[in-house]
Design an enzyme around this catalytic site. Sequence first.
Site, PDB file in Angstrom:
ATOM      1  N   VAL A  33       0.834  -1.200   0.000  1.00 37.32           N
ATOM      2  CA  VAL A  33       0.000   0.000   0.000  1.00 37.32           C
ATOM      3  C   VAL A  33       0.874   1.257   0.000  1.00 37.32           C
ATOM      4  CG1 VAL A  33      -0.345   0.100   2.515  1.00 37.32           C
ATOM      5  CG2 VAL A  33      -2.096   0.984   0.986  1.00 37.32           C
ATOM      6  N   ASP A  34       2.034   1.175   0.600  1.00 34.23           N
ATOM      7  CA  ASP A  34       2.977   2.308   0.650  1.00 34.23           C
ATOM      8  C   ASP A  34       3.384   2.697  -0.777  1.00 34.23           C
ATOM      9  OD1 ASP A  34       4.764   4.171   1.670  1.00 34.23           O
ATOM     10  OD2 ASP A  34       6.196   2.697   2.429  1.00 34.23           O
ATOM     11  N   SER A 117       0.168  -3.761   8.759  1.00 34.40           N
ATOM     12  CA  SER A 117       1.069  -4.874   9.148  1.00 34.40           C
ATOM     13  C   SER A 117       0.674  -6.243   8.591  1.00 34.40           C
ATOM     14  CB  SER A 117       1.216  -4.998  10.685  1.00 34.40           C
ATOM     15  OG  SER A 117       2.097  -4.024  11.193  1.00 34.40           O
ATOM     16  N   GLY A 119       0.471  -7.370   5.517  1.00 34.44           N
ATOM     17  CA  GLY A 119       1.080  -7.792   4.256  1.00 34.44           C
ATOM     18  C   GLY A 119       2.507  -8.248   4.504  1.00 34.44           C
ATOM     19  N   TYR A 121       4.641  -7.323   6.554  1.00 34.36           N
ATOM     20  CA  TYR A 121       5.028  -7.425   7.961  1.00 34.36           C
ATOM     21  C   TYR A 121       4.435  -8.648   8.672  1.00 34.36           C
ATOM     22  CZ  TYR A 121       7.518  -2.920   8.021  1.00 34.36           C
ATOM     23  OH  TYR A 121       8.426  -1.897   7.814  1.00 34.36           O
TER      24      TYR A 121
HETATM   25  N1  AR6 Z   1      -5.199  -0.303  -0.969  1.00 36.64           N
HETATM   26  C1  AR6 Z   1      -5.586  -0.900   0.193  1.00 36.64           C
HETATM   27  N2  AR6 Z   1      -4.917  -1.909   0.780  1.00 36.64           N
HETATM   28  C2  AR6 Z   1      -3.793  -2.342   0.152  1.00 36.64           C
HETATM   29  C3  AR6 Z   1      -3.319  -1.774  -1.051  1.00 36.64           C
HETATM   30  C4  AR6 Z   1      -4.070  -0.708  -1.619  1.00 36.64           C
HETATM   31  N3  AR6 Z   1      -3.705  -0.102  -2.749  1.00 36.64           N
HETATM   32  N4  AR6 Z   1      -2.182  -2.427  -1.404  1.00 36.64           N
HETATM   33  C5  AR6 Z   1      -1.958  -3.377  -0.474  1.00 36.64           C
HETATM   34  N5  AR6 Z   1      -2.937  -3.329   0.463  1.00 36.64           N
HETATM   35  P1  AR6 Z   1       1.532  -3.990   3.193  1.00 36.64           P
HETATM   36  P2  AR6 Z   1       2.634  -3.920   5.939  1.00 36.64           P
HETATM   37  C6  AR6 Z   1      -3.110  -4.140   1.685  1.00 36.64           C
HETATM   38  O1  AR6 Z   1       2.477  -5.080   2.809  1.00 36.64           O
HETATM   39  O2  AR6 Z   1       2.335  -5.353   6.121  1.00 36.64           O
HETATM   40  C7  AR6 Z   1       5.838  -1.729   2.512  1.00 36.64           C
HETATM   41  O3  AR6 Z   1       6.878  -2.092   1.654  1.00 36.64           O
HETATM   42  C8  AR6 Z   1      -2.454  -5.507   1.725  1.00 36.64           C
HETATM   43  O4  AR6 Z   1      -3.261  -6.469   1.055  1.00 36.64           O
HETATM   44  O5  AR6 Z   1       1.312  -2.879   2.236  1.00 36.64           O
HETATM   45  O6  AR6 Z   1       2.274  -2.953   7.021  1.00 36.64           O
HETATM   46  C9  AR6 Z   1       6.248  -0.652   3.512  1.00 36.64           C
HETATM   47  O7  AR6 Z   1       7.170   0.249   2.941  1.00 36.64           O
HETATM   48  C10 AR6 Z   1      -2.409  -5.757   3.222  1.00 36.64           C
HETATM   49  O8  AR6 Z   1      -3.670  -6.249   3.674  1.00 36.64           O
HETATM   50  O9  AR6 Z   1       2.000  -3.292   4.593  1.00 36.64           O
HETATM   51  C11 AR6 Z   1       6.831  -1.458   4.611  1.00 36.64           C
HETATM   52  O10 AR6 Z   1       8.183  -1.784   4.367  1.00 36.64           O
HETATM   53  C12 AR6 Z   1      -2.225  -4.352   3.808  1.00 36.64           C
HETATM   54  O11 AR6 Z   1      -2.485  -3.435   2.742  1.00 36.64           O
HETATM   55  C13 AR6 Z   1       6.006  -2.711   4.646  1.00 36.64           C
HETATM   56  O12 AR6 Z   1       5.511  -2.862   3.317  1.00 36.64           O
HETATM   57  C14 AR6 Z   1      -0.844  -4.075   4.375  1.00 36.64           C
HETATM   58  O13 AR6 Z   1       0.148  -4.685   3.540  1.00 36.64           O
HETATM   59  C15 AR6 Z   1       4.822  -2.595   5.570  1.00 36.64           C
HETATM   60  O14 AR6 Z   1       4.189  -3.837   5.645  1.00 36.64           O
END
Ligand code: AR6
Length: 170
Positions: A33-34, A117, A119, A121
């Site tokens: 998502v970042d 967290s 995804g 994490y």
């Molecule tokens: N809209 C809504 N939710 C989303 C989207 C979107 N466009 N894309 C992914 N998700 P993650 P984390 C969901 O991995 O686990 C990054 O590299 C995804 O399906 O994005 O907190 C950062 O820079 C999941 O349910 O974040 C950090 O290094 C949720 O968002 C690290 O990942 C979180 O997944 C953070 O890891």
Amino acid sequence: MGRICIVTADITRLKVDAIVNAANSTLLGGGGVDGAIHRAAGAELLAYCRTLGGCPTGESRITPGFNLPAQWVIHTVGPVWQGGDQDEPGLLRDCYVNSFKLATEQGCRTIAFPAISTGVYGYPKRKAAIEALSVMGDWHDRFDEITACCFSQSDADLYHALCPKCLVGD
Ligand code: AR6
């Protein structure tokens, strides 16, 4: 009394006062998502984030939304799941609480969260949703609408099973 709404959506498309970003402690972008938020907001977001000096786990920082439909982005750093005995639940709750605090300070009435967290994490989705919904329940009367923005139908089903009273939107 504000609503808690569960949607299945790309958070970068939501026209709310603030969206929350599941960032890392550098605040300089990443995957998931970042990455999506930085791509949609444009290069100005990264330039702004470079001035912030990072963010510790559990804390939050606010920036403008730049090219996003959302006015603000609240960047928070979730815990990496390490089995559950490293204060992961407390740190995850801190992410939601500190994001709500920044949003209320800016006068936001609508806010959307991804499943922080869960995804890269590795936080177990059900355990994370329980903490998320619990903090949302504590804060909903200070907002018009809190959106739990799921990225898959199965994630939305999980939230709905844990919160049958929550609205389901699209
Ligand atoms: N809209 C809504 N939710 C989303 C989207 C979107 N466009 N894309 C992914 N998700 P993650 P984390 C969901 O991995 O686990 C990054 O590299 C995804 O399906 O994005 O907190 C950062 O820079 C999941 O349910 O974040 C950090 O290094 C949720 O968002 C690290 O990942 C979180 O997944 C953070 O890891």
